[in-house]
Design a protein around this motif. Structure first.
Motif, PDB file in Angstrom:
ATOM      1  N   LEU A  92      93.506  -2.163  89.761  1.00 17.24           N
ATOM      2  CA  LEU A  92      92.224  -1.578  89.347  1.00 17.24           C
ATOM      3  C   LEU A  92      91.593  -0.744  90.459  1.00 17.24           C
ATOM      4  O   LEU A  92      90.770   0.141  90.190  1.00 17.24           O
ATOM      5  CB  LEU A  92      91.250  -2.686  88.939  1.00 17.24           C
ATOM      6  CG  LEU A  92      91.523  -3.389  87.606  1.00 17.24           C
ATOM      7  CD1 LEU A  92      90.571  -4.558  87.428  1.00 17.24           C
ATOM      8  CD2 LEU A  92      91.351  -2.408  86.453  1.00 17.24           C
ATOM      9  N   GLY A  93      91.961  -1.022  91.703  1.00 20.31           N
ATOM     10  CA  GLY A  93      91.302  -0.362  92.831  1.00 20.31           C
ATOM     11  C   GLY A  93      91.414   1.149  92.807  1.00 20.31           C
ATOM     12  O   GLY A  93      90.400   1.859  92.963  1.00 20.31           O
ATOM     13  N   THR A  94      92.617   1.679  92.589  1.00 17.36           N
ATOM     14  CA  THR A  94      92.825   3.142  92.635  1.00 17.36           C
ATOM     15  C   THR A  94      92.075   3.879  91.536  1.00 17.36           C
ATOM     16  O   THR A  94      91.327   4.844  91.827  1.00 17.36           O
ATOM     17  CB  THR A  94      94.327   3.455  92.575  1.00 17.36           C
ATOM     18  OG1 THR A  94      94.992   2.799  93.658  1.00 17.36           O
ATOM     19  CG2 THR A  94      94.563   4.958  92.648  1.00 17.36           C
ATOM     20  N   PRO A  95      92.226   3.491  90.241  1.00 19.79           N
ATOM     21  CA  PRO A  95      91.468   4.223  89.205  1.00 19.79           C
ATOM     22  C   PRO A  95      89.960   4.080  89.353  1.00 19.79           C
ATOM     23  O   PRO A  95      89.216   5.013  89.022  1.00 19.79           O
ATOM     24  CB  PRO A  95      91.959   3.593  87.894  1.00 19.79           C
ATOM     25  CG  PRO A  95      92.581   2.298  88.263  1.00 19.79           C
ATOM     26  CD  PRO A  95      93.116   2.479  89.641  1.00 19.79           C
ATOM     27  N   ILE A  96      89.481   2.934  89.858  1.00 22.61           N
ATOM     28  CA  ILE A  96      88.042   2.770  90.040  1.00 22.61           C
ATOM     29  C   ILE A  96      87.540   3.737  91.105  1.00 22.61           C
ATOM     30  O   ILE A  96      86.485   4.364  90.953  1.00 22.61           O
ATOM     31  CB  ILE A  96      87.709   1.310  90.420  1.00 22.61           C
ATOM     32  CG1 ILE A  96      87.917   0.403  89.212  1.00 22.61           C
ATOM     33  CG2 ILE A  96      86.283   1.190  90.923  1.00 22.61           C
ATOM     34  CD1 ILE A  96      87.752  -1.066  89.522  1.00 22.61           C
ATOM     35  N   TRP A 141      84.750  10.950  90.467  1.00 24.07           N
ATOM     36  CA  TRP A 141      84.452  11.840  89.344  1.00 24.07           C
ATOM     37  C   TRP A 141      82.998  11.693  88.901  1.00 24.07           C
ATOM     38  O   TRP A 141      82.355  12.683  88.503  1.00 24.07           O
ATOM     39  CB  TRP A 141      85.379  11.544  88.165  1.00 24.07           C
ATOM     40  CG  TRP A 141      86.750  12.120  88.327  1.00 24.07           C
ATOM     41  CD1 TRP A 141      87.914  11.461  88.535  1.00 24.07           C
ATOM     42  CD2 TRP A 141      87.081  13.500  88.283  1.00 24.07           C
ATOM     43  NE1 TRP A 141      88.969  12.325  88.643  1.00 24.07           N
ATOM     44  CE2 TRP A 141      88.485  13.611  88.485  1.00 24.07           C
ATOM     45  CE3 TRP A 141      86.339  14.686  88.117  1.00 24.07           C
ATOM     46  CZ2 TRP A 141      89.141  14.826  88.513  1.00 24.07           C
ATOM     47  CZ3 TRP A 141      87.014  15.905  88.142  1.00 24.07           C
ATOM     48  CH2 TRP A 141      88.398  15.967  88.348  1.00 24.07           C
ATOM     49  N   THR A 142      82.461  10.501  88.982  1.00 26.43           N
ATOM     50  CA  THR A 142      81.061  10.290  88.598  1.00 26.43           C
ATOM     51  C   THR A 142      80.129  11.051  89.534  1.00 26.43           C
ATOM     52  O   THR A 142      79.135  11.656  89.094  1.00 26.43           O
ATOM     53  CB  THR A 142      80.724   8.784  88.636  1.00 26.43           C
ATOM     54  OG1 THR A 142      81.610   8.073  87.782  1.00 26.43           O
ATOM     55  CG2 THR A 142      79.298   8.536  88.170  1.00 26.43           C
ATOM     56  N   GLU A 143      80.445  11.013  90.827  1.00 27.19           N
ATOM     57  CA  GLU A 143      79.618  11.768  91.781  1.00 27.19           C
ATOM     58  C   GLU A 143      79.679  13.268  91.505  1.00 27.19           C
ATOM     59  O   GLU A 143      78.671  13.974  91.604  1.00 27.19           O
ATOM     60  CB  GLU A 143      80.079  11.469  93.210  1.00 27.19           C
ATOM     61  CG  GLU A 143      79.815  10.048  93.671  1.00 27.19           C
ATOM     62  CD  GLU A 143      78.337   9.709  93.667  1.00 27.19           C
ATOM     63  OE1 GLU A 143      77.532  10.616  94.005  1.00 27.19           O
ATOM     64  OE2 GLU A 143      77.997   8.561  93.327  1.00 27.19           O
ATOM     65  N   VAL A 154      81.340   1.888  85.629  1.00 22.60           N
ATOM     66  CA  VAL A 154      82.230   1.918  86.792  1.00 22.60           C
ATOM     67  C   VAL A 154      81.880   0.782  87.750  1.00 22.60           C
ATOM     68  O   VAL A 154      82.773   0.113  88.311  1.00 22.60           O
ATOM     69  CB  VAL A 154      82.138   3.279  87.508  1.00 22.60           C
ATOM     70  CG1 VAL A 154      82.902   3.237  88.835  1.00 22.60           C
ATOM     71  CG2 VAL A 154      82.702   4.387  86.626  1.00 22.60           C
ATOM     72  N   LYS A 155      80.577   0.548  87.958  1.00 23.10           N
ATOM     73  CA  LYS A 155      80.157  -0.567  88.799  1.00 23.10           C
ATOM     74  C   LYS A 155      80.628  -1.904  88.205  1.00 23.10           C
ATOM     75  O   LYS A 155      80.985  -2.824  88.942  1.00 23.10           O
ATOM     76  CB  LYS A 155      78.643  -0.572  88.954  1.00 23.10           C
ATOM     77  CG  LYS A 155      78.117   0.552  89.828  1.00 23.10           C
ATOM     78  CD  LYS A 155      76.606   0.472  89.967  1.00 23.10           C
ATOM     79  CE  LYS A 155      76.087   1.594  90.873  1.00 23.10           C
ATOM     80  NZ  LYS A 155      74.605   1.551  91.023  1.00 23.10           N
ATOM     81  N   ARG A 156      80.610  -1.970  86.868  1.00 22.90           N
ATOM     82  CA  ARG A 156      81.079  -3.186  86.213  1.00 22.90           C
ATOM     83  C   ARG A 156      82.575  -3.401  86.484  1.00 22.90           C
ATOM     84  O   ARG A 156      83.015  -4.523  86.777  1.00 22.90           O
ATOM     85  CB  ARG A 156      80.832  -3.070  84.709  1.00 22.90           C
ATOM     86  CG  ARG A 156      81.325  -4.257  83.892  1.00 22.90           C
ATOM     87  CD  ARG A 156      80.545  -5.503  84.209  1.00 22.90           C
ATOM     88  NE  ARG A 156      81.107  -6.665  83.533  1.00 22.90           N
ATOM     89  CZ  ARG A 156      80.641  -7.894  83.664  1.00 22.90           C
ATOM     90  NH1 ARG A 156      79.611  -8.137  84.461  1.00 22.90           N
ATOM     91  NH2 ARG A 156      81.198  -8.894  83.025  1.00 22.90           N
ATOM     92  N   LEU A 157      83.347  -2.314  86.393  1.00 20.50           N
ATOM     93  CA  LEU A 157      84.773  -2.413  86.712  1.00 20.50           C
ATOM     94  C   LEU A 157      84.992  -2.828  88.167  1.00 20.50           C
ATOM     95  O   LEU A 157      85.895  -3.619  88.478  1.00 20.50           O
ATOM     96  CB  LEU A 157      85.460  -1.071  86.437  1.00 20.50           C
ATOM     97  CG  LEU A 157      85.654  -0.687  84.965  1.00 20.50           C
ATOM     98  CD1 LEU A 157      86.193   0.734  84.867  1.00 20.50           C
ATOM     99  CD2 LEU A 157      86.612  -1.662  84.287  1.00 20.50           C
ATOM    100  N   GLN A 158      84.153  -2.312  89.048  1.00 15.23           N
ATOM    101  CA  GLN A 158      84.256  -2.662  90.461  1.00 15.23           C
ATOM    102  C   GLN A 158      83.952  -4.151  90.662  1.00 15.23           C
ATOM    103  O   GLN A 158      84.612  -4.835  91.463  1.00 15.23           O
ATOM    104  CB  GLN A 158      83.287  -1.804  91.278  1.00 15.23           C
ATOM    105  CG  GLN A 158      83.535  -1.864  92.776  1.00 15.23           C
ATOM    106  CD  GLN A 158      82.649  -0.879  93.516  1.00 15.23           C
ATOM    107  OE1 GLN A 158      81.710  -0.318  92.954  1.00 15.23           O
ATOM    108  NE2 GLN A 158      82.955  -0.663  94.786  1.00 15.23           N
TER     109      GLN A 158
END
Length: 390
Positions: free
Chosen positions: A192-196, A202-204, A223-227
């Motif tokens: 999960l680390g790389t796509p997050i 991309w969000t920035e 995205v924060k939830r995925l993190q």
């Protein structure tokens, strides 16, 4: 659920097989001991007949065979008593550390006890005189007594060995499961680390190009939830640091997350104590929130995802904090309650059956607490109870 039922059936078959082996062993031992008892009684009948011959002997009687029979008994305890109950002679009975009177009383007691157990042979010395006889009282030999107790000793040893083997197998299986858990969790966090990281970048970029877009903050929250999920998975397998945290804040985070992702027909109610603002508990908030979220998600599934009520109740007890998560769902059958925390057990058509197992691991192994089903009624609801030390 089918996997759990299959395991239960295998255990039942093993238990039945063990019982059958024990029963067969006891039955065979019983028949063997019975045959040996009959053989010893036959020997005593011959010995008693030799005693009768000895008592009736005259100067013309050849006593060589009689004495040989009498002297060859080295194993069976024997007491010969007359009609008045006095001891005439005895054999293979130890009278160490006993005086003369004590020895006589002891022998009479043993003889009467053997007669009461029907372990005696009455030999008439004169057919014309009714009271002219001797009673040859005998007991089981030491070898026969040992053989009688041997099956139970054997079963005890086998039982202890079986318990040790089962414990070793379960420990090995649990250790293997723990390795799988840890490896799977670490690999998930790594994947999960790389796509997050890419999504964060991309969000920035999207925020710079479209600063007024209302969807971008929602994307950022996801995205924060995925993190957060990746961070939780990375903590599995290593002992997390426990620090004092406000239980109210933790519950607010969970309710805020669940409220946005459940139907409006599902009501989430929180019951906190009066001192909730000062109630601090040593925990890892990320992992503890995961536990409460799992319980809430299971509650939503149990209520069909449309209508019902979830009640999160917090109680401040002496030396501990109690958290109860109740729902108004379909409940759990009594036979399934003990299996709900087993890996792979699930009553849902789709599911891995790992959520509650992971919750138990987080509470009991990482937080040194307890979690169990405190109450459940079919078609009425279920209550999970968590206890944590302050």
């Amino acid at each position: 659920m089918q996997w759990t039922d299959r395991i239960r059936q295998v255990k039942l078959i093993l238990v039945v097989a063990a019982i059958l082996i024990a029963v067969v062993s006891l039955v065979v031992s019983h028949y063997l001991i019975r045959d040996l008892e009959n053989e010893e009684r036959n020997k005593m009948e011959v010995w008693a007949e030799a005693m009768r011959t000895l008592n009736q002997a005259d100067e013309n009687t050849d006593l060589n065979l009689v004495l040989k029979v009498l002297n060859e008994n080295h194993t069976i305890p024997v007491i010969v008593m007359d009609p008045t109950g006095d001891v005439q002679t005895y054999r293979n009975i130890s009278l160490e550390n006993r005086s003369g009177e004590d020895s006589t009383a002891y022998l009479k007691t043993l003889g009467n006890r053997q007669k009461a157990a029907n372990h005696y042979i009455r030999i008439s010395l004169n057919d014309r005189v009714k009271d002219d006889y001797i009673d040859v009282c005998y007991d089981d030999s030491l070898m026969l007594k040992r053989l009688a107790s041997y099956p139970y000793v054997q079963l005890g040893v086998v039982l202890i060995f079986a318990v040790v083997v089962i414990f070793a197998l379960l420990t090995s299986k649990r250790a293997e499961q723990n390795k799988v858990w840890v490896g799977l969790s670490k690999e998930t966090a790594h994947q999960l680390g790389t796509p997050i990281s890419s999504l964060m970048a991309w969000t920035e970029i999207l925020k710079e190009n479209y600063p007024d877009d209302a969807l971008i903050p929602e994307m950022e929250q996801d995205v924060k939830r995925l993190q957060l999920i990746a961070d939780r998975f990375s903590k599995i397998g290593s002992m997390p640091e426990l620090e004092p945290y406000s239980l109210r804040e933790v519950m607010q985070h969970v309710i805020s997350y669940m409220s946005r992702r459940t139907s409006q027909g599902i009501q989430i109610v929180t019951q906190l104590p009066e001192n909730a603002d000062e109630l601090m508990v040593r925990m890892n908030p990320s992992l503890f929130e995961w536990v409460i979220e799992n319980l809430c998600k299971n509650a939503v599934d149990a209520m069909g995802g449309e209508h019902g009520r979830i009640t999160i109740r917090v109680q401040d007890a002496v030396g501990k904090v109690v958290v109860e998560v109740s729902d108004t769902g379909k409940g759990i059958r009594k036979k399934d309650i003990r299996n709900v925390f087993r890996p792979g057990f699930t009553t849902k058509k789709r599911g891995w059956g790992l959520g509650l197992s992971l919750a138990k691991r987080i509470i009991e192994e990482y937080h040194r607490g307890k979690i169990w089903v405190s109450n459940s009624e079919v078609n009425k609801g279920t209550t999970f109870r968590i206890e944590l030390k302050k």
